[in-house]
Design an enzyme around this catalytic site. Structure first.
Site, PDB file in Angstrom:
ATOM      1  N   HIS A  59      54.024  32.925  98.874  1.00  0.00           N
ATOM      2  CA  HIS A  59      53.041  32.681  97.827  1.00  0.00           C
ATOM      3  C   HIS A  59      53.771  32.413  96.508  1.00  0.00           C
ATOM      4  CE1 HIS A  59      53.581  37.175  97.594  1.00  0.00           C
ATOM      5  NE2 HIS A  59      53.836  36.816  96.354  1.00  0.00           N
TER       6      HIS A  59
HETATM    7  P1  TYD Z   1      51.651  40.763  98.930  1.00  0.00           P
HETATM    8  O1  TYD Z   1      52.086  40.703  97.520  1.00  0.00           O
HETATM    9  O2  TYD Z   1      50.905  39.581  99.484  1.00  0.00           O
HETATM   10  O3  TYD Z   1      52.888  41.056  99.896  1.00  0.00           O
HETATM   11  P2  TYD Z   1      54.254  40.288 100.165  1.00  0.00           P
HETATM   12  O4  TYD Z   1      54.422  39.229  99.149  1.00  0.00           O
HETATM   13  O5  TYD Z   1      55.271  41.354 100.066  1.00  0.00           O
HETATM   14  O6  TYD Z   1      54.202  39.728 101.541  1.00  0.00           O
HETATM   15  O7  TYD Z   1      50.802  42.093  99.141  1.00  0.00           O
HETATM   16  C1  TYD Z   1      50.402  42.530 100.431  1.00  0.00           C
HETATM   17  C2  TYD Z   1      49.082  43.279 100.286  1.00  0.00           C
HETATM   18  O8  TYD Z   1      49.250  44.412  99.448  1.00  0.00           O
HETATM   19  C3  TYD Z   1      47.967  42.425  99.678  1.00  0.00           C
HETATM   20  O9  TYD Z   1      46.771  42.686 100.377  1.00  0.00           O
HETATM   21  C4  TYD Z   1      47.835  42.944  98.280  1.00  0.00           C
HETATM   22  C5  TYD Z   1      48.350  44.374  98.343  1.00  0.00           C
HETATM   23  N1  TYD Z   1      49.051  44.768  97.114  1.00  0.00           N
HETATM   24  C6  TYD Z   1      48.412  45.614  96.210  1.00  0.00           C
HETATM   25  O10 TYD Z   1      47.256  46.030  96.421  1.00  0.00           O
HETATM   26  N2  TYD Z   1      49.070  45.977  95.065  1.00  0.00           N
HETATM   27  C7  TYD Z   1      50.324  45.535  94.792  1.00  0.00           C
HETATM   28  O11 TYD Z   1      50.911  45.890  93.722  1.00  0.00           O
HETATM   29  C8  TYD Z   1      50.968  44.640  95.733  1.00  0.00           C
HETATM   30  C9  TYD Z   1      52.352  44.136  95.478  1.00  0.00           C
HETATM   31  C10 TYD Z   1      50.289  44.307  96.876  1.00  0.00           C
END
Ligand code: TYD
Length: 139
Positions: A55
């Site tokens: 992303h």
């Molecule tokens: P995401 O940032 O998409 O993970 P990565 O980039 O590490 O693959 O986050 C994964 C899930 O966690 C998504 O549903 C959002 C949640 N999340 C939070 O609720 N708070 C946060 O601070 C972060 C980083 C993620």
């Protein structure tokens, strides 16, 4: 975010005190990194072969540190790509807004520490690559 490039992302050597009893790495806001830290989170217990990220962010700045173990980060601004390998807790990768990123080749037991400029907001994410291309004015 549409004008940022992967050249704006850089590996920063963090202030570290070495001594025989172990090391301390210190990140102090605005001293070493160009944003205020408003959130810290870390990824751990990552299953082998997993990838994370996939992303871009509209406003968020991040500093990513391999606090333990190692992983690679693919950075992509729609025009150029580069891969940065992180494998030391005293170096951090600055990722500016408007950069697509993917974490891969994550070692067993790795801890990915993230210092972030803003609280979590889903509306700050661009999760589809076609939407990212549009946001970067690539048709
Ligand atoms: P995401 O940032 O998409 O993970 P990565 O980039 O590490 O693959 O986050 C994964 C899930 O966690 C998504 O549903 C959002 C949640 N999340 C939070 O609720 N708070 C946060 O601070 C972060 C980083 C993620």
């Amino acid at each position: 975010m549409n004008s940022t490039t992967i050249k704006d992302c850089k590996v920063i050597q963090l202030n570290t005190i070495h001594n025989r009893a172990g090391n301390i790495t210190i990140v102090e806001k605005q001293n070493e990194i160009p944003f205020n830290i408003n959130r810290i989170y870390y990824l751990y217990d990552l299953p082998g072969g997993t990838t994370r990220g996939g992303h871009a962010h509209k406003e968020l700045y991040q500093l990513i540190v391999a606090a333990s173990g190692s992983f690679n980060v693919l950075l992509d601004d729609c025009i150029s790509k580069k891969i940065v390998s992180l494998n030391r807790p005293d170096f951090g990768l600055l990722i500016v807004p408007g950069i697509w990123r993917e974490l891969f080749e994550i070692s067993s037991g790795a801890i990915c520490l993230v210092l972030a400029s803003c609280k979590y907001e889903e509306s700050d994410y661009i999760r589809d690559y076609e939407g990212f291309k549009k946001a970067k004015n690539i048709l």
